[in-house]
Design a protein around this motif. Structure first.
Motif, mmCIF file in Angstrom:
data_model
loop_
_atom_site.group_PDB
_atom_site.id
_atom_site.type_symbol
_atom_site.label_atom_id
_atom_site.label_comp_id
_atom_site.label_asym_id
_atom_site.label_seq_id
_atom_site.Cartn_x
_atom_site.Cartn_y
_atom_site.Cartn_z
ATOM 1 N N PRO A 33 15.805 -0.207 6.101
ATOM 2 C CA PRO A 33 17.184 -0.683 6.085
ATOM 3 C C PRO A 33 17.224 -2.201 6.291
ATOM 4 N N VAL A 34 18.130 -2.859 5.558
ATOM 5 C CA VAL A 34 18.253 -4.314 5.598
ATOM 6 C C VAL A 34 19.725 -4.663 5.791
ATOM 7 N N MET A 74 14.391 4.350 12.666
ATOM 8 C CA MET A 74 13.708 3.687 11.553
ATOM 9 C C MET A 74 13.686 2.185 11.812
ATOM 10 N N PRO A 75 12.592 1.522 11.442
ATOM 11 C CA PRO A 75 12.600 0.061 11.529
ATOM 12 C C PRO A 75 13.715 -0.484 10.643
ATOM 13 N N SER A 76 14.343 -1.561 11.077
ATOM 14 C CA SER A 76 15.435 -2.131 10.309
ATOM 15 C C SER A 76 15.362 -3.650 10.335
ATOM 16 N N VAL A 77 15.550 -4.253 9.159
ATOM 17 C CA VAL A 77 15.623 -5.705 9.056
ATOM 18 C C VAL A 77 17.018 -6.129 9.500
ATOM 19 N N ILE A 78 17.069 -7.133 10.374
ATOM 20 C CA ILE A 78 18.342 -7.656 10.867
ATOM 21 C C ILE A 78 18.449 -9.145 10.517
ATOM 22 N N GLY A 95 0.808 -1.207 0.000
ATOM 23 C CA GLY A 95 0.000 0.000 0.000
ATOM 24 C C GLY A 95 0.843 1.260 0.000
ATOM 25 N N LYS A 96 2.149 1.107 0.085
ATOM 26 C CA LYS A 96 3.046 2.266 0.037
ATOM 27 C C LYS A 96 4.296 1.891 -0.745
ATOM 28 N N LEU A 97 5.028 2.886 -1.159
ATOM 29 C CA LEU A 97 6.310 2.653 -1.814
ATOM 30 C C LEU A 97 7.273 2.133 -0.746
ATOM 31 N N LEU A 98 7.834 0.947 -0.968
ATOM 32 C CA LEU A 98 8.771 0.338 -0.029
ATOM 33 C C LEU A 98 10.154 0.347 -0.673
ATOM 34 N N ILE A 99 11.110 0.956 0.017
ATOM 35 C CA ILE A 99 12.478 1.000 -0.492
ATOM 36 C C ILE A 99 13.355 0.208 0.472
ATOM 37 N N LEU A 100 13.871 -0.920 -0.012
ATOM 38 C CA LEU A 100 14.773 -1.752 0.771
ATOM 39 C C LEU A 100 16.170 -1.157 0.660
ATOM 40 N N ASP A 101 16.769 -0.848 1.775
ATOM 41 C CA ASP A 101 18.067 -0.177 1.845
ATOM 42 C C ASP A 101 19.088 -1.159 2.418
ATOM 43 N N PHE A 102 19.801 -1.875 1.538
ATOM 44 C CA PHE A 102 20.808 -2.839 1.991
ATOM 45 C C PHE A 102 22.035 -2.070 2.471
#
Length: 186
Positions: A99-100, A123-127, A62-69
């Motif tokens: 962020p990933v 910011m939420p971040s994938v770990i 539902g929104k633009l998602l930008i994965l930031d490795f």
């Protein structure tokens, strides 16, 4: 009798293992490189600074998602943190920059807390990521994967293309075309 019971238990163990191995291998076989125009699978993510410690790609639809490795040891990645935070604040709920990293929660939070000017950036971040890195292989970070509101890949870029103008163009459906970041693999 004891030998028969051991054989029975071994057969049960093999059967149960077989039940788990097939879905597991099928799940990993589905994690093949995703290209622009393809939809990102709904992979499970481990997160910090989010309302829960687990989420999926679908949670950001539902929104633009930008994965930031990124990684804590990558100076260009670290220098982009204030930029991505500003973009997130500017576009609010219309986008999610995520962020990933393959690094663990302790490494990420300790690092971010050690930089005074980053203490208010939550910011939420994938770990501990493995899935997204398998879907979007790269050799150079930062590496950005842009997903539209339906999780379709619309761009794969470097840091230079992550601008307010580019985000605005995608949000306004102006058909923005960004140069594709192509990493060289051996």
């Amino acid at each position: 009798n004891l030998k028969f019971i051991r054989i029975q238990n071994l057969l049960r163990l093999m059967f149960v293992s077989f039940l788990f191995v097939i879905p597991f291998s099928e799940a990993f076989s589905q994690l093949s490189r995703i290209q622009i125009g393809e939809t990102c699978p709904d992979v499970r993510l481990s997160l910090v600074n989010f309302k829960t410690d687990q989420a999926t790609i679908a949670d950001f639809r539902g929104k633009l998602l930008i994965l930031d490795f990124w990684a804590t040891w990558c100076a260009p990645c670290v220098s982009m943190i204030p930029v991505t935070d500003s973009l997130q604040k500017e576009f609010k709920n219309k986008i999610q920059i995520l962020p990933v990293t393959t690094q663990n929660a302790l490494t990420v939070t300790t690092f971010l807390n050690s930089i005074k000017s980053y203490k208010n950036i939550l910011m939420p971040s994938v770990i501990n990521d493995k899935s997204l890195a398998a879907l979007f292989p790269h050799t150079i970070i930062p590496h950005y994967v842009w997903l539209d509101e339906n999780s379709k890949v619309i761009a794969i870029t470097g840091a230079e293309q992550l601008t307010a103008e580019a985000i605005r163009n995608f949000l306004n459906k102006k058909g923005a075309v960004l140069p594709v970041k192509e990493d060289k693999f051996k």
